[in-house]
Design a protein around this motif. Structure first.
Motif, mmCIF file in Angstrom:
data_model
loop_
_atom_site.group_PDB
_atom_site.id
_atom_site.type_symbol
_atom_site.label_atom_id
_atom_site.label_comp_id
_atom_site.label_asym_id
_atom_site.label_seq_id
_atom_site.Cartn_x
_atom_site.Cartn_y
_atom_site.Cartn_z
ATOM 1 N N LEU A 9 41.943 -8.446 82.213
ATOM 2 C CA LEU A 9 43.117 -8.054 82.981
ATOM 3 C C LEU A 9 43.247 -6.536 82.966
ATOM 4 O O LEU A 9 43.466 -5.935 81.913
ATOM 5 C CB LEU A 9 44.378 -8.695 82.384
ATOM 6 N N LYS A 10 43.112 -5.906 84.130
ATOM 7 C CA LYS A 10 43.251 -4.455 84.223
ATOM 8 C C LYS A 10 44.732 -4.105 84.262
ATOM 9 O O LYS A 10 45.534 -4.808 84.876
ATOM 10 C CB LYS A 10 42.562 -3.931 85.482
ATOM 11 N N GLY A 11 45.078 -3.023 83.589
ATOM 12 C CA GLY A 11 46.469 -2.613 83.577
ATOM 13 C C GLY A 11 46.647 -1.219 83.021
ATOM 14 O O GLY A 11 45.677 -0.495 82.784
ATOM 15 N N THR A 12 47.911 -0.882 82.805
ATOM 16 C CA THR A 12 48.293 0.433 82.310
ATOM 17 C C THR A 12 49.147 0.275 81.061
ATOM 18 O O THR A 12 50.079 -0.535 81.055
ATOM 19 C CB THR A 12 49.097 1.200 83.381
ATOM 20 N N ILE A 13 48.837 1.038 80.032
ATOM 21 C CA ILE A 13 49.637 0.984 78.812
ATOM 22 C C ILE A 13 51.025 1.539 79.105
ATOM 23 O O ILE A 13 51.164 2.639 79.641
ATOM 24 C CB ILE A 13 48.975 1.780 77.672
ATOM 25 N N VAL A 14 52.051 0.751 78.760
ATOM 26 C CA VAL A 14 53.433 1.175 78.973
ATOM 27 C C VAL A 14 54.152 1.440 77.660
ATOM 28 O O VAL A 14 55.278 1.961 77.660
ATOM 29 C CB VAL A 14 54.227 0.159 79.834
ATOM 30 N N GLY A 15 53.530 1.102 76.548
ATOM 31 C CA GLY A 15 54.144 1.379 75.259
ATOM 32 C C GLY A 15 53.249 0.984 74.112
ATOM 33 O O GLY A 15 52.430 0.072 74.233
ATOM 34 N N ILE A 16 53.397 1.709 73.003
ATOM 35 C CA ILE A 16 52.653 1.406 71.785
ATOM 36 C C ILE A 16 53.628 1.497 70.619
ATOM 37 O O ILE A 16 54.281 2.521 70.428
ATOM 38 C CB ILE A 16 51.480 2.379 71.553
ATOM 39 N N ASP A 17 53.732 0.399 69.865
ATOM 40 C CA ASP A 17 54.543 0.350 68.646
ATOM 41 C C ASP A 17 53.596 0.380 67.462
ATOM 42 O O ASP A 17 52.984 -0.639 67.136
ATOM 43 C CB ASP A 17 55.349 -0.952 68.581
ATOM 44 N N LYS A 18 53.450 1.543 66.827
ATOM 45 C CA LYS A 18 52.510 1.681 65.715
ATOM 46 C C LYS A 18 53.205 1.433 64.387
ATOM 47 O O LYS A 18 54.254 1.996 64.122
ATOM 48 C CB LYS A 18 51.891 3.073 65.716
ATOM 49 N N GLY A 19 52.583 0.596 63.572
ATOM 50 C CA GLY A 19 53.009 0.380 62.204
ATOM 51 C C GLY A 19 51.972 0.966 61.274
ATOM 52 O O GLY A 19 50.983 1.544 61.727
ATOM 53 N N PRO A 20 52.142 0.784 59.974
ATOM 54 C CA PRO A 20 51.173 1.348 59.037
ATOM 55 C C PRO A 20 49.792 0.689 59.112
ATOM 56 O O PRO A 20 48.787 1.332 58.831
ATOM 57 C CB PRO A 20 51.810 1.120 57.664
ATOM 58 N N VAL A 25 50.349 -3.083 71.492
ATOM 59 C CA VAL A 25 50.070 -2.310 72.694
ATOM 60 C C VAL A 25 50.543 -3.130 73.888
ATOM 61 O O VAL A 25 50.062 -4.246 74.111
ATOM 62 C CB VAL A 25 48.561 -1.989 72.809
ATOM 63 N N LYS A 26 51.482 -2.584 74.650
ATOM 64 C CA LYS A 26 52.035 -3.275 75.811
ATOM 65 C C LYS A 26 51.357 -2.756 77.060
ATOM 66 O O LYS A 26 51.319 -1.550 77.310
ATOM 67 C CB LYS A 26 53.545 -3.076 75.873
ATOM 68 N N ILE A 27 50.841 -3.714 77.858
ATOM 69 C CA ILE A 27 50.059 -3.370 79.047
ATOM 70 C C ILE A 27 50.694 -4.013 80.275
ATOM 71 O O ILE A 27 50.875 -5.231 80.319
ATOM 72 C CB ILE A 27 48.598 -3.864 78.899
ATOM 73 N N ASP A 28 51.022 -3.194 81.260
ATOM 74 C CA ASP A 28 51.552 -3.681 82.534
ATOM 75 C C ASP A 28 50.361 -4.063 83.406
ATOM 76 O O ASP A 28 49.545 -3.205 83.757
ATOM 77 C CB ASP A 28 52.373 -2.584 83.199
ATOM 78 N N ILE A 29 50.248 -5.359 83.744
ATOM 79 C CA ILE A 29 49.114 -5.811 84.563
ATOM 80 C C ILE A 29 49.526 -6.049 86.015
ATOM 81 O O ILE A 29 48.765 -6.596 86.797
ATOM 82 C CB ILE A 29 48.443 -7.066 83.963
#
Length: 68
Positions: A9-20, A25-29
């Protein structure tokens, strides 16, 4: 990159919630649909992922679970 996985699924990253240890990684498809992938924080850093990047979500069908 050639892969045997057919669910790509091709898309664009709309957000990243990084933990330790892990990151979401949220991707808008498109079509109002967002796919979220949980990967290691190290992978996010190594790939240099950032909001706005064009990416491909690759889903191995044997690992997809559906619950109701």
């Amino acid at each position: 990159m050639n892969l045997s996985a057919r669910n790509q699924l091709k898309g664009t990253i709309v957000g990243i919630d990084k933990g330790p240890v892990s990151a979401k990684v949220k991707i808008d498809i498109g079509g109002g649909v967002t796919v979220t992938s949980s990967i290691t924080t190290e992978s996010v850093d190594e790939l240099g992922l950032a909001a706005g990047d064009s990416v491909v979500a690759i889903i191995k069908s044997s690992d997809v679970m559906i619950g109701k």
